[in-house]
Design an enzyme around this catalytic site. Structure first.
Site, mmCIF file in Angstrom:
data_model
loop_
_atom_site.group_PDB
_atom_site.id
_atom_site.type_symbol
_atom_site.label_atom_id
_atom_site.label_comp_id
_atom_site.label_asym_id
_atom_site.label_seq_id
_atom_site.Cartn_x
_atom_site.Cartn_y
_atom_site.Cartn_z
ATOM 1 C CB THR A 165 2.630 3.486 -2.287
ATOM 2 O OG1 THR A 165 1.423 4.258 -2.300
ATOM 3 C CG2 THR A 165 2.347 2.174 -1.590
ATOM 4 N NE ARG A 183 2.876 -6.888 2.150
ATOM 5 C CZ ARG A 183 2.632 -5.600 1.935
ATOM 6 N NH1 ARG A 183 3.563 -4.836 1.381
ATOM 7 N NH2 ARG A 183 1.471 -5.067 2.253
ATOM 8 C CG ASP A 241 -2.147 -1.950 -2.562
ATOM 9 O OD1 ASP A 241 -1.194 -1.915 -1.763
ATOM 10 O OD2 ASP A 241 -2.772 -0.938 -2.908
ATOM 11 C CB THR A 263 -1.180 4.969 -0.599
ATOM 12 O OG1 THR A 263 -0.191 4.818 0.429
ATOM 13 C CG2 THR A 263 -2.082 6.136 -0.244
#
Length: 312
Positions: free
Chosen positions: A180, A208, A211, A230
């Site tokens: 991320t 899907r 977070d 991450t």
């Protein structure tokens, strides 16, 4: 006092093997982000706009897994998530599974500014973003040759999702990265903010959600600390990892101890990754328990960057 920290994903098991041929481009991007946004913070930009701009710049770098260059899902397309939160009043915004905008983080920021709702999903999130003036792009524009090669290798090997995410030129260099991008900032008015954006994991199944778009899991900011995570998203969701940093600090931990503690929480349930955080006093923490984490900070005009165990 102002400060800024950014990350570009964490992952890998085993010893650090050194940078790949593509890593200098990633480092150059991060240095530019820190220099540009650090100067803006010094000149009075607020923390919320600072983290938005920082993440937009990272979304525009094709070698990071967010915006253009996002990894491909099991079906071979790009779906992106992003979230943002400001500490002053707890305002937040999030988008999930957007497919046709250039800057998911700006879409999340528009939601934050509007005040309601906090989270929008899929086509409705895209439509709201485009109506708000965010640039519309095609799937073809978002997908790079590197990500197509990684996806093809993942498909041919029938690997687990994420196994080729950090496979530069489709040759494994650092094992797997659950990439991320994210930023945390403290502005000159004492306000904190955090932002996170991702393309997810190569080969992720339809629907899907990790977070990154979940406030309290991948992103958190309050009056004491701003956090961006991450790694393996499911573990960070199950531990409310970003919010847990704040909880630990309210219980008396310093920022480094608090960040280390959440990595210990995610580990036993399959979590691997890292975290960046900045507190109200300008202290910055950037721990990770994987082989690498693309990371850096700007503080009082000083820039530090790192990929492997040491800053460079």
């Amino acid at each position: 006092m102002v400060g800024l920290a950014i990350h570009g994903g964490a992952g890998g098991d085993g010893p650090w093997k050194g940078p790949t041929d593509l890593d200098p481009q990633r480092i150059a991007c991060m240095r530019n982000v820190l220099s540009t946004i650090g100067d803006l913070l010094e000149n009075g930009i607020d923390a919320t706009e600072a983290v938005t701009l920082a993440v937009e710049m990272l979304e525009d770098e094709p070698l990071f897994n967010a915006g253009i260059g996002s990894v491909l899902s099991a079906e071979g397309g790009v779906t992106m998530d992003a979230s943002i939160m400001q500490g002053e009043d707890g305002a937040a915004g999030s988008v999930v599974n957007v497919t046709k905008i250039r800057h998911p983080i700006r879409a999340a920021e528009k939601i934050l500014q509007n005040g309601w709702p906090v989270m929008m999903n899929s086509a409705a999130a895209d439509e709201n973003a485009i109506a708000s003036g965010i640039e519309e792009v095609s799937q073809e524009w978002l997908i790079t040759d590197l990500r197509k090669a990684q996806w093809q290798k993942w498909k041919n090997a029938k690997s687990k999702p994420g196994s080729t995410d950090e496979d530069d030129s489709a040759v494994l260099d650092h094992d797997a990265e659950m990439g991320t991008v994210g930023a945390v900032a403290l502005d000159k008015f004492g306000n904190l903010a955090a932002a996170t954006s991702t393309g997810g994991m190569t080969g992720k199944p339809p629907g899907r959600i990790g977070d990154t778009p979940i406030i309290g899991a991948g992103t958190w900011a309050d009056k004491n600390v701003a956090v961006s995570c991450t790694g393996v998203g499911e573990a960070f969701i199950r531990t409310c990892a970003a919010h847990e940093v704040s909880v630990q600090m309210r219980n008396g931990c310093d920022i480094n101890t608090a960040c280390d503690s959440i990595l210990k929480l995610v580990g036993p349930i399959g979590g691997r990754g890292g975290v960046i955080a900045i507190d109200k006093d300008g202290n910055i923490s950037m721990p990770f328990q994987t082989t690498l984490m693309y990371r850096g900070y700007w503080h009082d005009g000083k820039i530090e960057l790192g990929i492997g165990p040491d800053l460079i």
